[in-house]
Motif scaffolding. Structure first.
Motif, PDB file in Angstrom:
ATOM      1  N   ALA A  56       5.969   0.046   3.087  1.00 23.35           N
ATOM      2  CA  ALA A  56       5.750   0.817   1.862  1.00 23.35           C
ATOM      3  C   ALA A  56       5.479  -0.109   0.691  1.00 23.35           C
ATOM      4  O   ALA A  56       4.626   0.171  -0.163  1.00 23.35           O
ATOM      5  N   PHE A  57       6.187  -1.225   0.644  1.00 28.89           N
ATOM      6  CA  PHE A  57       5.973  -2.202  -0.426  1.00 28.89           C
ATOM      7  C   PHE A  57       4.554  -2.762  -0.379  1.00 28.89           C
ATOM      8  O   PHE A  57       3.871  -2.825  -1.409  1.00 28.89           O
ATOM      9  N   VAL A  58       4.102  -3.160   0.807  1.00 29.67           N
ATOM     10  CA  VAL A  58       2.752  -3.721   0.951  1.00 29.67           C
ATOM     11  C   VAL A  58       1.707  -2.685   0.552  1.00 29.67           C
ATOM     12  O   VAL A  58       0.742  -2.993  -0.166  1.00 29.67           O
ATOM     13  N   ALA A  59       1.890  -1.446   0.992  1.00 25.67           N
ATOM     14  CA  ALA A  59       0.943  -0.386   0.635  1.00 25.67           C
ATOM     15  C   ALA A  59       0.905  -0.176  -0.874  1.00 25.67           C
ATOM     16  O   ALA A  59      -0.176  -0.060  -1.470  1.00 25.67           O
ATOM     17  N   GLU A  60       2.059  -0.157  -1.509  1.00 24.34           N
ATOM     18  CA  GLU A  60       2.116   0.051  -2.955  1.00 24.34           C
ATOM     19  C   GLU A  60       1.499  -1.127  -3.707  1.00 24.34           C
ATOM     20  O   GLU A  60       0.872  -0.942  -4.755  1.00 24.34           O
ATOM     21  N   LEU A  61       1.654  -2.329  -3.170  1.00 24.68           N
ATOM     22  CA  LEU A  61       1.034  -3.502  -3.779  1.00 24.68           C
ATOM     23  C   LEU A  61      -0.490  -3.363  -3.770  1.00 24.68           C
ATOM     24  O   LEU A  61      -1.156  -3.558  -4.795  1.00 24.68           O
ATOM     25  N   VAL A  62      -1.055  -3.015  -2.619  1.00 22.57           N
ATOM     26  CA  VAL A  62      -2.501  -2.840  -2.516  1.00 22.57           C
ATOM     27  C   VAL A  62      -2.981  -1.727  -3.441  1.00 22.57           C
ATOM     28  O   VAL A  62      -3.954  -1.889  -4.185  1.00 22.57           O
ATOM     29  N   LEU A  63      -2.289  -0.596  -3.425  1.00 24.20           N
ATOM     30  CA  LEU A  63      -2.691   0.541  -4.263  1.00 24.20           C
ATOM     31  C   LEU A  63      -2.572   0.214  -5.745  1.00 24.20           C
ATOM     32  O   LEU A  63      -3.402   0.649  -6.555  1.00 24.20           O
ATOM     33  N   ASP A  64      -1.559  -0.561  -6.111  1.00 27.53           N
ATOM     34  CA  ASP A  64      -1.394  -0.966  -7.507  1.00 27.53           C
ATOM     35  C   ASP A  64      -2.568  -1.824  -7.964  1.00 27.53           C
ATOM     36  O   ASP A  64      -3.088  -1.642  -9.066  1.00 27.53           O
ATOM     37  N   ARG A  65      -3.005  -2.745  -7.111  1.00 26.33           N
ATOM     38  CA  ARG A  65      -4.122  -3.622  -7.481  1.00 26.33           C
ATOM     39  C   ARG A  65      -5.423  -2.837  -7.538  1.00 26.33           C
ATOM     40  O   ARG A  65      -6.272  -3.093  -8.392  1.00 26.33           O
ATOM     41  N   LEU A 107      -2.716  -9.152   5.233  1.00 24.26           N
ATOM     42  CA  LEU A 107      -1.390  -8.654   5.584  1.00 24.26           C
ATOM     43  C   LEU A 107      -1.421  -7.155   5.837  1.00 24.26           C
ATOM     44  O   LEU A 107      -0.872  -6.668   6.829  1.00 24.26           O
ATOM     45  N   ALA A 108      -2.070  -6.407   4.952  1.00 15.66           N
ATOM     46  CA  ALA A 108      -2.142  -4.955   5.116  1.00 15.66           C
ATOM     47  C   ALA A 108      -2.822  -4.582   6.429  1.00 15.66           C
ATOM     48  O   ALA A 108      -2.409  -3.632   7.114  1.00 15.66           O
ATOM     49  N   LEU A 109      -3.857  -5.344   6.796  1.00 14.34           N
ATOM     50  CA  LEU A 109      -4.586  -5.045   8.016  1.00 14.34           C
ATOM     51  C   LEU A 109      -3.749  -5.307   9.264  1.00 14.34           C
ATOM     52  O   LEU A 109      -4.023  -4.731  10.324  1.00 14.34           O
ATOM     53  N   THR A 110      -2.757  -6.170   9.169  1.00 15.21           N
ATOM     54  CA  THR A 110      -1.914  -6.467  10.335  1.00 15.21           C
ATOM     55  C   THR A 110      -0.702  -5.550  10.408  1.00 15.21           C
ATOM     56  O   THR A 110       0.075  -5.639  11.357  1.00 15.21           O
ATOM     57  N   ARG A 111      -0.540  -4.661   9.428  1.00 18.94           N
ATOM     58  CA  ARG A 111       0.601  -3.744   9.406  1.00 18.94           C
ATOM     59  C   ARG A 111       0.064  -2.315   9.421  1.00 18.94           C
ATOM     60  O   ARG A 111      -0.235  -1.741   8.364  1.00 18.94           O
ATOM     61  N   PRO A 112      -0.069  -1.730  10.612  1.00 18.69           N
ATOM     62  CA  PRO A 112      -0.658  -0.390  10.723  1.00 18.69           C
ATOM     63  C   PRO A 112       0.015   0.658   9.837  1.00 18.69           C
ATOM     64  O   PRO A 112      -0.664   1.528   9.292  1.00 18.69           O
ATOM     65  N   LEU A 116      -1.967   2.832   7.083  1.00 17.42           N
ATOM     66  CA  LEU A 116      -1.953   4.303   7.114  1.00 17.42           C
ATOM     67  C   LEU A 116      -1.526   4.863   5.765  1.00 17.42           C
ATOM     68  O   LEU A 116      -2.121   5.826   5.265  1.00 17.42           O
ATOM     69  N   ARG A 117      -0.503   4.271   5.170  1.00 15.54           N
ATOM     70  CA  ARG A 117      -0.049   4.728   3.853  1.00 15.54           C
ATOM     71  C   ARG A 117      -1.153   4.581   2.807  1.00 15.54           C
ATOM     72  O   ARG A 117      -1.345   5.456   1.968  1.00 15.54           O
ATOM     73  N   GLY A 125      -6.235  11.019  -3.379  1.00 15.22           N
ATOM     74  CA  GLY A 125      -6.774  10.859  -4.726  1.00 15.22           C
ATOM     75  C   GLY A 125      -6.355   9.615  -5.470  1.00 15.22           C
ATOM     76  O   GLY A 125      -6.731   9.441  -6.638  1.00 15.22           O
ATOM     77  N   ALA A 126      -5.593   8.730  -4.838  1.00 12.80           N
ATOM     78  CA  ALA A 126      -5.233   7.478  -5.508  1.00 12.80           C
ATOM     79  C   ALA A 126      -6.508   6.683  -5.787  1.00 12.80           C
ATOM     80  O   ALA A 126      -7.434   6.688  -4.972  1.00 12.80           O
ATOM     81  N   PRO A 127      -6.599   6.032  -6.945  1.00 10.25           N
ATOM     82  CA  PRO A 127      -7.825   5.295  -7.271  1.00 10.25           C
ATOM     83  C   PRO A 127      -8.059   4.138  -6.313  1.00 10.25           C
ATOM     84  O   PRO A 127      -7.144   3.403  -5.973  1.00 10.25           O
ATOM     85  N   GLY A 128      -9.303   4.031  -5.879  1.00 15.49           N
ATOM     86  CA  GLY A 128      -9.684   2.964  -4.966  1.00 15.49           C
ATOM     87  C   GLY A 128     -11.149   2.634  -5.147  1.00 15.49           C
ATOM     88  O   GLY A 128     -11.709   2.789  -6.240  1.00 15.49           O
TER      89      GLY A 128
END
Length: 200
Positions: A56-65, A107-112, A116-117, A125-128
């Motif tokens: 969840a932390f890794v996903a939130e890091l990517v989404l935050d950036r 890192l995100a790519l190695t953590r399914p 997924l998150r 709808g999260a900005p990307g």
């Protein structure tokens, strides 16, 4: 105040920054909750107090950036008519390249579970990249309206080519890969030169 004097509203960014430093210095294999909190000089349990585990932390890091870059991209249409078109596009492309540390992407790519998150958040709808692409299209539309791009410029395709290429460069940035900034500058020149040359 949380343990070791970390203000609650500063915890997320402090942990995100710490994770990026650990990844840059030691690679994905070294990233753990303990390594992150030690780097951030926080109590060991702080990460789990704010995130539902490391995925969840890794996903939130990517989404935050992504969100940070989307906010910057949203300002792009206001640049229409100022500076030059190619320079403005290069600036937002480089911002996007800098938005995510390649090690974070790897890192995100190695953590399914993290991947997924991220996908679910983007679908919700999260900005990307889509939001960024739309902002680039809006900017190019405005430049075309102002006459700084040829009327027949396919702005949506130019935006797709730019953002899609930057996405590819982010996913393939590893040691020894060509400098993505130089590649981006060459791409922008190829994308906008015909439209700039044909305008009346």
């Amino acid at each position: 105040m949380s343990p070791r004097g970390v203000a609650i509203n500063d915890v997320r960014e402090r942990l995100f920054d710490a994770a990026e430093r650990v990844l840059a210095r030691e690679g994905p294999a070294a990233l753990s909750s303990r390594a992150i909190t030690a780097e951030a000089d926080c109590a060991k349990g702080l990460l789990h107090a704010h995130f539902d585990g490391l995925d969840a932390f890794v996903a939130e890091l990517v989404l935050d950036r992504f969100a940070r870059t989307a906010r910057q991209a949203a300002e792009l249409p206001a640049r229409a008519g100022h500076a030059d078109v190619a320079g403005n596009l290069v600036a937002i492309a480089l911002t996007l390249l800098d938005s995510l540390n390649p090690a974070v992407v790897a890192l995100a790519l190695t953590r399914p579970a993290a991947t997924l998150r991220i996908r679910q958040a983007l679908e919700a709808g999260a900005p990307g990249f889509t939001v960024i692409q739309d902002a680039v299209t809006s900017y190019l539309d405005e430049e075309r309206r102002l006459g700084r791009l040829a009327k027949e410029t396919d702005t949506a395709s130019v935006a797709l080519a730019l953002v899609g290429t930057v996405h590819h460069l982010l996913m393939t940035s590893w040691a020894g890969a060509p400098d993505p900034r130089e590649q981006t500058e060459r791409l922008v020149a190829q994308l906008v030169a015909p439209s700039l040359g044909e305008r009346s």
